[in-house]
Design a protein around this motif. Structure first.
Motif, PDB file in Angstrom:
ATOM      1  N   ALA A   1       1.098  -1.153  -0.167  1.00 47.98           N
ATOM      2  CA  ALA A   1       0.220  -0.015  -0.016  1.00 47.98           C
ATOM      3  C   ALA A   1       0.733   1.226   0.036  1.00 47.98           C
ATOM      4  N   LEU A   2       0.367   2.260  -0.692  1.00 56.63           N
ATOM      5  CA  LEU A   2       1.094   3.612  -0.639  1.00 56.63           C
ATOM      6  C   LEU A   2       0.177   4.330   0.468  1.00 56.63           C
ATOM      7  N   VAL A   3       0.532   5.073   1.215  1.00 52.62           N
ATOM      8  CA  VAL A   3      -0.284   5.950   1.965  1.00 52.62           C
ATOM      9  C   VAL A   3       0.323   7.425   1.665  1.00 52.62           C
ATOM     10  N   THR A   4      -0.519   8.257   1.476  1.00 47.50           N
ATOM     11  CA  THR A   4       0.009   9.641   1.140  1.00 47.50           C
ATOM     12  C   THR A   4      -1.193  10.667   1.349  1.00 47.50           C
ATOM     13  N   PRO A   5      -1.050  11.922   1.760  1.00 45.52           N
ATOM     14  CA  PRO A   5      -2.204  12.927   1.271  1.00 45.52           C
ATOM     15  C   PRO A   5      -2.038  13.699   0.098  1.00 45.52           C
TER      16      PRO A   5
ATOM     17  N   GLN B   1      -2.886  -1.131  -2.951  1.00 45.19           N
ATOM     18  CA  GLN B   1      -4.029   0.076  -2.738  1.00 45.19           C
ATOM     19  C   GLN B   1      -3.105   1.252  -2.513  1.00 45.19           C
ATOM     20  N   ILE B   2      -3.940   2.494  -3.040  1.00 43.54           N
ATOM     21  CA  ILE B   2      -3.335   3.745  -2.609  1.00 43.54           C
ATOM     22  C   ILE B   2      -4.489   4.375  -1.722  1.00 43.54           C
ATOM     23  N   LEU B   3      -3.922   4.685  -0.481  1.00 43.04           N
ATOM     24  CA  LEU B   3      -4.889   5.282   0.614  1.00 43.04           C
ATOM     25  C   LEU B   3      -4.394   6.663   0.929  1.00 43.04           C
ATOM     26  N   GLY B   4      -5.646   7.395   1.482  1.00 42.87           N
ATOM     27  CA  GLY B   4      -5.306   8.465   1.935  1.00 42.87           C
ATOM     28  C   GLY B   4      -4.950   8.093   3.442  1.00 42.87           C
ATOM     29  N   LEU B   5      -5.007   9.046   4.523  1.00 41.62           N
ATOM     30  CA  LEU B   5      -4.418   9.184   6.048  1.00 41.62           C
ATOM     31  C   LEU B   5      -5.568   8.326   6.600  1.00 41.62           C
ATOM     32  N   LEU B   6      -6.814   9.177   6.405  1.00 40.62           N
ATOM     33  CA  LEU B   6      -8.242   8.248   7.014  1.00 40.62           C
ATOM     34  C   LEU B   6      -8.286   7.002   6.614  1.00 40.62           C
ATOM     35  N   GLU B   7      -8.212   6.678   5.556  1.00 38.98           N
ATOM     36  CA  GLU B   7      -8.459   5.335   5.137  1.00 38.98           C
ATOM     37  C   GLU B   7      -7.627   4.324   5.583  1.00 38.98           C
ATOM     38  N   ALA B   8      -6.290   4.862   5.748  1.00 41.33           N
ATOM     39  CA  ALA B   8      -5.226   3.939   6.361  1.00 41.33           C
ATOM     40  C   ALA B   8      -5.325   3.305   7.499  1.00 41.33           C
ATOM     41  N   ARG B   9      -5.866   4.175   8.497  1.00 39.05           N
ATOM     42  CA  ARG B   9      -6.139   3.766   9.995  1.00 39.05           C
ATOM     43  C   ARG B   9      -6.524   2.349  10.097  1.00 39.05           C
TER      44      ARG B   9
END
Length: 429
Positions: free
Chosen positions: A92-96, A316-324
């Motif tokens: 997963a990539l997590v980034t805003p 997946q590519i996730l934002g900070l909220l979705e990655a929690r």
């Protein structure tokens, strides 16, 4: 990073001892990695603890230092693609940073990997949205060569022909007429330029079909009293005519799947509001479309072009909220730069900090603390975590995120350092 949770416990009349572990703490992530992160992110008044003896074990935590944003995206895509070589491994990539997310998704497409971006795709950038905007721009510009070729070479353009035949005729038209001195504006200019050369049936047929398809919007453009509502209706009629192929209607091609349905709903709502606007030139239509689609997104599940399938189930590519509360075998934390992650602490133009405090509103720094908590938790959520920060951003030197600088300083003081991930070298090769 846990300041927000501490305030929550105090408001509940609870203490840390009242909190029980949700799951067993034994796992692939070394407990000392979490301890190193907690120590490095202590508040200023507690930094004396850095002097205490500590042996950090940060196995699996690496640093990715790319030259710029594009190299960062290529390197992250290579790292995510490499994780798929391991059976059942998730990445997963997590980034805003939405720009980074779009770049990585495009780079993964080079390997046939369609990735699920939780933030969706801008409606204006989806194939039907881009097609409609390009068509409006071509009409407003008088079918200048660049604008016209942008429409003719779009995958949705058919003009009643087979897609391959339409593309072949468009290339022939470009070579014969649209290179060198530009023809006069409009269909008449194209016909006049063709008349000066030997006739080619395929090109003449393409121009005839283009003339027929664009006739409704051209008639509207010739009027001085045409309203935006009439112009949009004519544009939609032209779009369906231009998108038709020898096997499918333009409506079937434009309004199908999630992005087509989202665009149809958007245009329906727009048509209901446009009668309030006075008569305007058709040249204002492209700007109107761009402004109306600003901020609209669609969560699409398009199949891979030319083959069946949807998003890859393990990337997946996730934002900070979705990655929690998410975990994976590889997590890449992207765009760890000041101004992005964390964002700039701006109270806004309307209320100063004392006014926000008097009104009971949270300070801008609270968001930084929340994002620090996301960083700390995600850095402990996978056996392999990559911390990515480019050296330059938007052409200027990038300042690494404060918690990345703190972590490196803490490790250096205890004789350790973050290993460099090889993906940046892969990208340069």
């Amino acid at each position: 990073p846990q300041a927000g949770l501490r305030r929550l416990l105090l408001d509940l009349g609870a203490t840390r001892g009242d909190v029980q572990d949700w799951h067993d703490q034994s796992g692939p992530v070394p407990p000392t990695r979490c301890a190193a992160l907690w120590q490095s992110l202590l508040p200023a008044q507690a930094l004396g603890d850095w002097r205490k003896p500590f042996t950090p074990d940060i196995a699996g935590l690496t640093r990715l230092e790319a030259a710029d944003q594009q190299e960062e995206a290529v390197a992250i895509a290579l790292a995510l693609r490499g994780a798929l070589e391991q059976p059942h491994a998730r990445a997963a990539l997590v980034t805003p940073d939405r720009q980074l997310a779009a770049r990585v998704a495009a780079e993964l497409g080079r390997y046939g990997v369609t990735v699920d971006d939780s933030a969706g795709e801008p409606l204006a950038d989806t194939p039907p949205g881009a097609f409609l905007r390009l068509l409006a721009r071509a009409v407003a510009d008088g079918l200048t060569p660049v604008a016209l070729l942008s429409v003719l070479k779009h995958p949705l353009t058919g003009l009643g022909l087979a897609p391959a035949a339409c593309r072949r005729a468009a290339r022939a038209l470009e070579l014969r007429v649209l290179r060198g001195a530009a023809p006069a504006p409009g269909i008449g200019g194209l016909r006049a330029a063709l008349a000066r050369r030997d006739p080619v049936p395929d090109i003449d047929d393409l121009v005839d079909r283009l003339d027929a398809g664009l006739r409704p919007i051209i008639r509207i453009a010739a009027r001085d009293d045409a309203t935006p509502a009439e112009a949009l209706t004519a544009l939609i009629e032209c779009a369906e005519a231009v998108a038709a192929t020898d096997e499918a209607t333009g409506a079937d091609r434009l309004w199908s799947r999630e992005e087509g349905e989202a665009l149809a709903l958007h245009l329906s709502n727009l048509q209901a509001a446009l009668p309030l606007l006075p008569a305007q030139p058709v040249a204002t239509l492209p700007g109107l479309l761009d402004a109306s689609m600003e901020g609209a997104v669609v969560r699409s599940r398009r199949a891979l072009r030319g083959r069946e399938g949807t998003e890859h189930p393990r990337v997946q590519i996730l934002g900070l909220l979705e990655a929690r509360l998410q975990s994976a075998e590889l997590i890449v934390l992207g765009s760890l730069t000041e101004g992005v992650w964390p964002p700039a602490t701006d109270p806004g133009p309307w209320m100063s900090r004392p006014m926000r405090t008097a009104a009971g509103l949270p300070s801008p720094e609270e968001r930084v603390g929340t994002m620090a908590h996301d960083f700390a938790m995600l850095a402990c959520a996978a056996p392999a975590v990559v911390l990515s920060c480019p050296r330059r951003r938007d052409g200027a030197p990038a300042v690494p995120a404060r918690w990345l600088v703190r972590l490196q300083a803490f490790l250096q003081g205890h004789g350790a350092a973050l290993d460099q991930h090889p993906a940046a070298a892969w990208a340069r090769l």
